[in-house]
Design an enzyme around this catalytic site. Sequence first.
Site, PDB file in Angstrom:
ATOM      1  N   GLU A  61      88.220  92.322 -44.224  1.00 24.02           N
ATOM      2  CA  GLU A  61      86.987  92.338 -45.009  1.00 24.02           C
ATOM      3  C   GLU A  61      87.245  92.718 -46.468  1.00 24.02           C
ATOM      4  O   GLU A  61      88.067  93.567 -46.774  1.00 24.02           O
ATOM      5  CB  GLU A  61      85.974  93.321 -44.397  1.00 24.02           C
ATOM      6  CG  GLU A  61      85.535  92.966 -42.977  1.00 24.02           C
ATOM      7  CD  GLU A  61      84.692  91.691 -42.912  1.00 24.02           C
ATOM      8  OE1 GLU A  61      84.243  91.203 -43.962  1.00 24.02           O
ATOM      9  OE2 GLU A  61      84.498  91.196 -41.779  1.00 24.02           O
ATOM     10  N   ARG A 106      70.423  93.791 -36.597  1.00 23.44           N
ATOM     11  CA  ARG A 106      69.755  92.771 -35.758  1.00 23.44           C
ATOM     12  C   ARG A 106      69.544  93.291 -34.349  1.00 23.44           C
ATOM     13  O   ARG A 106      68.702  92.785 -33.604  1.00 23.44           O
ATOM     14  CB  ARG A 106      70.538  91.449 -35.803  1.00 23.44           C
ATOM     15  CG  ARG A 106      71.665  91.341 -34.846  1.00 23.44           C
ATOM     16  CD  ARG A 106      72.690  90.278 -35.087  1.00 23.44           C
ATOM     17  NE  ARG A 106      74.009  90.854 -34.820  1.00 23.44           N
ATOM     18  CZ  ARG A 106      74.503  91.068 -33.610  1.00 23.44           C
ATOM     19  NH1 ARG A 106      73.832  90.733 -32.536  1.00 23.44           N
ATOM     20  NH2 ARG A 106      75.686  91.624 -33.449  1.00 23.44           N
ATOM     21  N   CYS A 143      79.481  98.280 -38.775  1.00 22.39           N
ATOM     22  CA  CYS A 143      80.791  98.070 -39.417  1.00 22.39           C
ATOM     23  C   CYS A 143      80.652  98.071 -40.926  1.00 22.39           C
ATOM     24  O   CYS A 143      81.432  98.717 -41.639  1.00 22.39           O
ATOM     25  CB  CYS A 143      81.433  96.774 -38.934  1.00 22.39           C
ATOM     26  SG  CYS A 143      81.952  96.888 -37.213  1.00 22.39           S
ATOM     27  N   HIS A 173      87.940  92.973 -38.934  1.00 21.13           N
ATOM     28  CA  HIS A 173      87.148  92.527 -37.781  1.00 21.13           C
ATOM     29  C   HIS A 173      88.035  91.686 -36.865  1.00 21.13           C
ATOM     30  O   HIS A 173      88.853  90.895 -37.343  1.00 21.13           O
ATOM     31  CB  HIS A 173      85.951  91.680 -38.244  1.00 21.13           C
ATOM     32  CG  HIS A 173      84.667  92.445 -38.345  1.00 21.13           C
ATOM     33  ND1 HIS A 173      83.901  92.477 -39.486  1.00 21.13           N
ATOM     34  CD2 HIS A 173      83.999  93.198 -37.422  1.00 21.13           C
ATOM     35  CE1 HIS A 173      82.813  93.221 -39.264  1.00 21.13           C
ATOM     36  NE2 HIS A 173      82.856  93.670 -38.018  1.00 21.13           N
TER      37      HIS A 173
HETATM   38  N1  PCA Z   1      81.384  95.852 -34.452  1.00 21.17           N
HETATM   39  C1  PCA Z   1      80.070  96.072 -35.023  1.00 21.17           C
HETATM   40  C2  PCA Z   1      79.882  97.568 -35.007  1.00 21.17           C
HETATM   41  C3  PCA Z   1      80.895  98.095 -34.038  1.00 21.17           C
HETATM   42  C4  PCA Z   1      81.836  96.975 -33.851  1.00 21.17           C
HETATM   43  O1  PCA Z   1      82.911  97.020 -33.217  1.00 21.17           O
HETATM   44  C5  PCA Z   1      79.871  95.408 -36.387  1.00 21.17           C
HETATM   45  O2  PCA Z   1      80.508  94.379 -36.659  1.00 21.17           O
HETATM   46  O3  PCA Z   1      79.060  95.883 -37.170  1.00 21.17           O
END
Ligand code: PCA
Length: 202
Positions: free
Chosen positions: A78, A88, A141, A165
Site C-alpha cells: 500500500e 462497509r 487496515c 494486503h
Molecule cells: N483486513 C481488513 C481489516 C483487517 C484485515 O485483515 C482491511 O482490509 O481493512
Amino acid sequence: MKLLVTGFDPFGGEQINPSIEAVKRLPDVICGAQIIKLEVPTEKTRSLPVIESAILEHDPDMILSVGQAGGRADITVERVGLNVDDYRIPDNAGDQPVDEKIVADGPDAYFVNLPIKKMVEYIRRKGIPASVSNTAGTFVCNHVIYGVRHLIETKYPGKRSGFIHIPFLPEQVVNKGGMPSMTLEMVVEALIGAVEAMIEDQ
Ligand code: PCA
C-alpha cells in the site's frame, strides 16, 4: 535493527485471517534484524493502542502491518492511508463509522514511508505476483496505516511504517465461485522478501 510486524484477527465471518497466520510463521531474525510479531484486533478503537503499546515496549525501527484483502489476486504494497473511517461492515467490536475522520485535525492522508517499489520488486524476484496499491480501502487496515503514520509523525519521529494486503488462502475460497487466492507458503515468502527490501533500504 528491530521490526514490528503485525497481522489481524479474523473478521467478516471468516474463520481465519491469513495475515496473522503468515506473520506468526515468519523467522525471528531476517537479515540480522529482530522480527517482533503482534496480533492486532480488527477493531477501530483497540487496533492502534495495541500497536502503540508494542512500539513503547520494543522501540522498533520499522513497523510493517499486514491485512487480508479478500478478492485481490496478488500481494499489494500500500502507498497511502486516508484520514477517514467509512466501514462497509461492522468491525469486530460492532463499530461501523461512516465518513468519520481518524484524527480530527490531522492531514487528509499520509504516504507510507517504506520503499514500496523495492518491496514489490523483491517479492516479484521470488516469483510471487505483487504490485503497488493506491488504496487500502476505508476499513480497519486503512485506519492502521493512517494511524501508525500519525503516531510516528507526532510522537515517534524517525520510525518508518507501511502496509501489505494479501489475498485469501485457497481454503477460504473453496465456495466463493472463482475468487483468487494464494497459499500461506507463498505469502510468508512474500513477506520475507518485503522485509529484506525494508532492511536493505534502512
Ligand atoms: N483486513 C481488513 C481489516 C483487517 C484485515 O485483515 C482491511 O482490509 O481493512
